[in-house]
Design an enzyme around this catalytic site. Structure first.
Site, mmCIF file in Angstrom:
data_model
loop_
_atom_site.group_PDB
_atom_site.id
_atom_site.type_symbol
_atom_site.label_atom_id
_atom_site.label_comp_id
_atom_site.label_asym_id
_atom_site.label_seq_id
_atom_site.Cartn_x
_atom_site.Cartn_y
_atom_site.Cartn_z
ATOM 1 N N CYS A 11 0.860 -1.186 0.000
ATOM 2 C CA CYS A 11 0.000 0.000 0.000
ATOM 3 C C CYS A 11 0.893 1.233 0.000
ATOM 4 C CB CYS A 11 -0.984 -0.021 1.167
ATOM 5 S SG CYS A 11 -0.225 0.029 2.806
ATOM 6 N N ASN A 14 2.209 1.512 4.413
ATOM 7 C CA ASN A 14 2.461 0.244 5.134
ATOM 8 C C ASN A 14 2.117 0.352 6.624
ATOM 9 O OD1 ASN A 14 5.308 -1.992 5.736
ATOM 10 N ND2 ASN A 14 3.204 -2.530 5.306
ATOM 11 N N CYS A 16 -1.594 0.949 7.349
ATOM 12 C CA CYS A 16 -3.042 0.669 7.451
ATOM 13 C C CYS A 16 -3.423 -0.591 6.668
ATOM 14 C CB CYS A 16 -3.864 1.854 6.950
ATOM 15 S SG CYS A 16 -3.635 3.375 7.909
ATOM 16 N N ARG A 17 -3.478 -0.479 5.341
ATOM 17 C CA ARG A 17 -4.055 -1.570 4.542
ATOM 18 C C ARG A 17 -3.148 -2.790 4.409
ATOM 19 N NH1 ARG A 17 -5.188 2.225 -0.409
ATOM 20 N NH2 ARG A 17 -3.321 3.146 0.546
ATOM 21 N N SER A 18 -1.880 -2.592 4.024
ATOM 22 C CA SER A 18 -1.055 -3.792 3.760
ATOM 23 C C SER A 18 -0.694 -4.565 5.030
ATOM 24 C CB SER A 18 0.166 -3.482 2.884
ATOM 25 O OG SER A 18 1.024 -2.562 3.488
ATOM 26 N N ASP A 128 -8.212 3.832 0.786
ATOM 27 C CA ASP A 128 -7.313 4.336 1.828
ATOM 28 C C ASP A 128 -8.146 4.843 3.020
ATOM 29 O OD1 ASP A 128 -5.517 5.699 3.362
ATOM 30 O OD2 ASP A 128 -4.642 6.837 1.709
HETATM 31 P P1 4NP Z 1 -1.869 2.854 3.994
HETATM 32 O O1 4NP Z 1 -2.567 4.211 4.538
HETATM 33 O O2 4NP Z 1 -1.283 3.180 2.645
HETATM 34 O O3 4NP Z 1 -2.994 1.918 3.910
HETATM 35 O O4 4NP Z 1 -0.815 2.485 5.020
HETATM 36 C C1 4NP Z 1 -1.926 5.447 4.595
HETATM 37 C C2 4NP Z 1 -1.030 5.697 5.608
HETATM 38 C C3 4NP Z 1 -0.433 6.951 5.703
HETATM 39 C C4 4NP Z 1 -0.735 7.929 4.776
HETATM 40 C C5 4NP Z 1 -1.641 7.677 3.762
HETATM 41 C C6 4NP Z 1 -2.228 6.435 3.665
HETATM 42 N N1 4NP Z 1 -0.141 9.223 4.883
HETATM 43 O O5 4NP Z 1 -0.506 10.100 4.095
HETATM 44 O O6 4NP Z 1 0.721 9.428 5.756
#
Ligand code: 4NP
Length: 160
Positions: A11, A14, A16-18, A128
């Protein structure tokens, strides 16, 4: 013993989703008794959160389903991952395009959208959840769960 199948979830951050996908798929694999045959990891296409634990909202949502992801630490995607992993599964199109660019240059495993393994094909991307509320994290887990079942079915049919 044959070489394990290596699965990488990708993702943006790294956190939240992955890592959620890693935790869910590891549980699906463990429940099937296949821990020795399938190895799982996750990473982000950015290094903003490298070394961080998963987002506390992701940790809580996973814990409500008896899945522990608090011990995971974020890392950034590396082009070498395309050689080390048999499956490189992106959560959304943006991150798929990023790893596909590396793949066009370096070869290796062709990245895919993770939800292409879901039996229900109405949603293509894991949205997201970072800027939203807790509901978003539940939705993420629902989508991941569905695709994890399909991915395990696919790996069993193809490799085991
Ligand atoms: P992820 O979510 O890609 O599922 O881990 C996010 C985590 C952090 C951010 C965006 C999405 N950020 O903008 O910091």
């Amino acid at each position: 013993m044959t070489k394990p199948i290596n699965v990488l979830f990708v993702c943006l951050g790294n956190i939240c989703r992955s890592p959620s996908a890693q935790g869910v798929f590891e549980k699906v694999v463990a429940d099937a008794g296949l821990c020795d045959q399938i190895q799982v990891d996750s990473c982000g296409t950015t290094g903003f959160h490298s070394g961080s634990s998963p987002d506390p909202r992701a940790v809580s949502a996973a814990a409500r389903r008896n899945i522990t992801i608090g011990g995971l630490r974020a890392r950034e995607f590396d082009v070498g991952d395309l050689k080390s992993f048999d499956y490189v599964l992106a959560m959304d199109t943006q991150n798929l395009l990023f790893v596909k660019e590396a793949w066009h240059l370096a070869g290796g495993t062709q990245p895919e959208l993770f939800l292409s393994y879901a039996a229900k094909n109405d949603v293509e991307e894991v949205p997201d959840p970072y800027y939203g509320g807790d509901q978003g994290f539940e939705k993420v887990l629902d989508l991941i769960d569905e695709a994890s079942q399909g991915l395990l079915r696919h790996i069993r049919e193809r490799h085991l």
